[in-house]
Design a protein around this motif. Structure first.
Motif, PDB file in Angstrom:
ATOM      1  N   ASP A  77     -15.554  45.748 -21.930  1.00  0.00           N
ATOM      2  CA  ASP A  77     -14.559  44.484 -22.610  1.00  0.00           C
ATOM      3  C   ASP A  77     -14.333  43.690 -21.748  1.00  0.00           C
ATOM      4  O   ASP A  77     -13.693  42.645 -21.208  1.00  0.00           O
ATOM      5  CB  ASP A  77     -13.751  44.916 -23.378  1.00  0.00           C
ATOM      6  N   LEU A  78     -13.056  44.554 -20.942  1.00  0.00           N
ATOM      7  CA  LEU A  78     -12.274  44.659 -19.755  1.00  0.00           C
ATOM      8  C   LEU A  78     -12.764  43.737 -18.353  1.00  0.00           C
ATOM      9  O   LEU A  78     -12.161  42.219 -17.765  1.00  0.00           O
ATOM     10  CB  LEU A  78     -11.306  45.298 -18.835  1.00  0.00           C
ATOM     11  N   GLU A  79     -13.758  43.624 -18.189  1.00  0.00           N
ATOM     12  CA  GLU A  79     -14.666  43.422 -17.219  1.00  0.00           C
ATOM     13  C   GLU A  79     -15.186  41.894 -17.765  1.00  0.00           C
ATOM     14  O   GLU A  79     -15.104  41.107 -16.530  1.00  0.00           O
ATOM     15  CB  GLU A  79     -15.280  44.592 -16.530  1.00  0.00           C
ATOM     16  N   ALA A  80     -15.525  41.659 -18.635  1.00  0.00           N
ATOM     17  CA  ALA A  80     -15.993  40.443 -19.340  1.00  0.00           C
ATOM     18  C   ALA A  80     -15.155  39.166 -19.558  1.00  0.00           C
ATOM     19  O   ALA A  80     -15.582  38.004 -18.945  1.00  0.00           O
ATOM     20  CB  ALA A  80     -16.709  40.305 -21.211  1.00  0.00           C
ATOM     21  N   ASN A  81     -13.808  39.594 -19.762  1.00  0.00           N
ATOM     22  CA  ASN A  81     -12.492  39.107 -19.457  1.00  0.00           C
ATOM     23  C   ASN A  81     -12.009  38.777 -17.896  1.00  0.00           C
ATOM     24  O   ASN A  81     -10.640  38.689 -18.231  1.00  0.00           O
ATOM     25  CB  ASN A  81     -11.597  39.247 -20.916  1.00  0.00           C
ATOM     26  N   ASN A  82     -12.830  39.749 -17.326  1.00  0.00           N
ATOM     27  CA  ASN A  82     -12.613  38.811 -15.890  1.00  0.00           C
ATOM     28  C   ASN A  82     -11.164  39.398 -14.797  1.00  0.00           C
ATOM     29  O   ASN A  82     -10.076  39.528 -14.294  1.00  0.00           O
ATOM     30  CB  ASN A  82     -12.220  38.019 -15.757  1.00  0.00           C
ATOM     31  N   LEU A  83     -10.268  40.657 -16.130  1.00  0.00           N
ATOM     32  CA  LEU A  83      -9.949  41.639 -16.039  1.00  0.00           C
ATOM     33  C   LEU A  83      -9.460  43.131 -14.586  1.00  0.00           C
ATOM     34  O   LEU A  83      -8.664  43.514 -14.339  1.00  0.00           O
ATOM     35  CB  LEU A  83      -8.962  42.047 -17.289  1.00  0.00           C
ATOM     36  N   ILE A  84     -10.692  43.573 -14.785  1.00  0.00           N
ATOM     37  CA  ILE A  84     -10.960  43.979 -14.067  1.00  0.00           C
ATOM     38  C   ILE A  84     -12.381  44.154 -13.461  1.00  0.00           C
ATOM     39  O   ILE A  84     -13.704  43.507 -13.720  1.00  0.00           O
ATOM     40  CB  ILE A  84     -11.282  45.759 -14.830  1.00  0.00           C
TER      41      ILE A  84
END
Length: 118
Positions: free
Chosen positions: A67-74
């Protein structure tokens, strides 16, 4: 003419919407903790994160990282080692949450001291 108290000023609507957007991105029990761990340390491999974040299961960590990767946070990086490893770190956009995480940590430490020191 009647004073209509139900009208909310536009700046207040935008302020609340900004908080809601942030909450939606970081919703769940673990996302903020994962961001804090990566912000404080820089990079972690998957199993290092499992060990570092007390109480999170590998399955839940995997889901939250996606989820965090999909939201460009990690960002996720496959490391060419034997065996192959995966490292996670914050993107520059994720790092921009540093002040938020720092403020949460400071508040939490003050709260813990005030409430549990009694």
């Amino acid at each position: 003419m009647k004073n209509d108290k139900s009208k909310i000023p536009e700046h207040c609507k935008k302020y609340v919407q900004g908080v809601k957007d942030t909450q939606d991105l970081m919703s769940g029990k673990w996302k903020t903790v994962i961001i804090a761990a990566l912000y404080n340390t820089g990079k972690f491999r998957f199993m290092e994160l499992v060990r570092h974040i007390e109480g999170i299961s590998p399955k839940m960590l995997s889901q939250e990282l996606k989820d965090l990767e999909a939201n460009n946070l990690i960002k996720r990086k496959v490391v060419d080692t034997m065996p192959i490893a995966v490292e996670y770190e914050l993107t520059s956009y994720g790092k921009s949450l540093g002040n938020v995480v720092d403020a949460m940590s400071d508040w939490g430490m003050r709260y813990r001291k005030a409430v549990f020191a009694k």
